[in-house]
Design a protein around this motif. Structure first.
Motif, PDB file in Angstrom:
ATOM      1  N   ALA A   4     -13.593 -14.017 -44.215  1.00 44.29           N
ATOM      2  CA  ALA A   4     -14.540 -12.956 -43.860  1.00 44.29           C
ATOM      3  C   ALA A   4     -14.974 -12.185 -45.105  1.00 44.29           C
ATOM      4  O   ALA A   4     -16.161 -11.883 -45.272  1.00 44.29           O
ATOM      5  CB  ALA A   4     -13.916 -12.010 -42.832  1.00 44.29           C
ATOM      6  N   GLU A  10     -18.040  -7.309 -42.750  1.00 47.17           N
ATOM      7  CA  GLU A  10     -17.241  -6.086 -42.624  1.00 47.17           C
ATOM      8  C   GLU A  10     -16.189  -6.305 -41.535  1.00 47.17           C
ATOM      9  O   GLU A  10     -16.521  -6.432 -40.352  1.00 47.17           O
ATOM     10  CB  GLU A  10     -18.134  -4.906 -42.241  1.00 47.17           C
ATOM     11  CG  GLU A  10     -17.394  -3.620 -42.005  1.00 47.17           C
ATOM     12  CD  GLU A  10     -18.264  -2.540 -41.382  1.00 47.17           C
ATOM     13  OE1 GLU A  10     -17.671  -1.612 -40.800  1.00 47.17           O
ATOM     14  OE2 GLU A  10     -19.503  -2.624 -41.465  1.00 47.17           O
ATOM     15  N   ILE A  11     -14.943  -6.342 -41.921  1.00 46.58           N
ATOM     16  CA  ILE A  11     -13.858  -6.556 -40.969  1.00 46.58           C
ATOM     17  C   ILE A  11     -13.642  -5.276 -40.169  1.00 46.58           C
ATOM     18  O   ILE A  11     -13.462  -4.202 -40.746  1.00 46.58           O
ATOM     19  CB  ILE A  11     -12.564  -6.969 -41.697  1.00 46.58           C
ATOM     20  CG1 ILE A  11     -12.790  -8.298 -42.429  1.00 46.58           C
ATOM     21  CG2 ILE A  11     -11.396  -7.056 -40.721  1.00 46.58           C
ATOM     22  CD1 ILE A  11     -11.687  -8.681 -43.387  1.00 46.58           C
ATOM     23  N   CYS A  28     -15.761  -9.109 -37.045  1.00 53.24           N
ATOM     24  CA  CYS A  28     -16.529  -8.571 -38.169  1.00 53.24           C
ATOM     25  C   CYS A  28     -17.924  -8.136 -37.735  1.00 53.24           C
ATOM     26  O   CYS A  28     -18.454  -8.626 -36.739  1.00 53.24           O
ATOM     27  CB  CYS A  28     -16.700  -9.643 -39.245  1.00 53.24           C
ATOM     28  SG  CYS A  28     -15.145 -10.289 -39.869  1.00 53.24           S
TER      29      CYS A  28
END
Length: 156
Positions: A4, A10-11, A28
């Motif tokens: 990711a 963006e986690i 995400c």
């Protein structure tokens, strides 16, 4: 997480309950709007063609993507993605194998719940974690090096 991060996603939270204590994927956010744009991003990042199983709409729902590197084509993973209402799932091994029922059930769940599945090979989705471990070992004062392997499109 490493895949990711390599994709620039963006986690937001963990997902994919592997066992009682372990989650092996992440949810995400992305600014991308279309599933095919996510596929192009993955292909650029891993350096080869990826396989899209277009089981749902091309528009990404709420900018959310589920990611579980490696061999994430198991029914429990697809069920969790479905329960979260996400329509894009990225993993490594995605090939339906008639002799291995879990992969067949995985694809049935993905189809039934309109989840687009993008496969990028087992190796190509997991190599980023191995690369990150090199930095970790070096920070511990240990010599480390990432030795690149090979990807197999037969995974897709």
């Amino acid at each position: 997480m490493s895949l990711a991060r390599a994709l620039g996603l963006e986690i937001t939270q963990p997902f994919c309950q592997y066992d009682e204590n372990t989650k092996v994927g992440v949810i995400c956010k992305t600014s991308l709007k279309l599933i095919r744009d996510v596929q192009k991003l993955i292909e650029k990042t891993v350096g080869h063609e990826c396989r899209l199983y277009p089981y749902g709409e091309d528009a990404l729902k709420e900018g959310l993507v589920a990611v579980a590197a490696g061999g994430g084509s198991y029914p429990f993973a697809a069920s969790e993605v479905a329960d979260r209402g996400i329509n894009c799932y990225i993993t490594g091994f995605t090939r339906p194998l008639p002799h291995f029922e879990p992969t067949m059930e995985f694809h049935k769940i993905a189809r039934d719940h309109s989840i687009n599945v993008i496969g990028a090979t087992h190796y190509s989705t997991e190599k980023f974690a191995c690369m990150a471990m090199v930095d970790y070992f070096r920070s511990c004062g240990l010599p480390a090096e990432f030795l690149a392997g090979s990807w197999y499109l037969e995974d897709l």
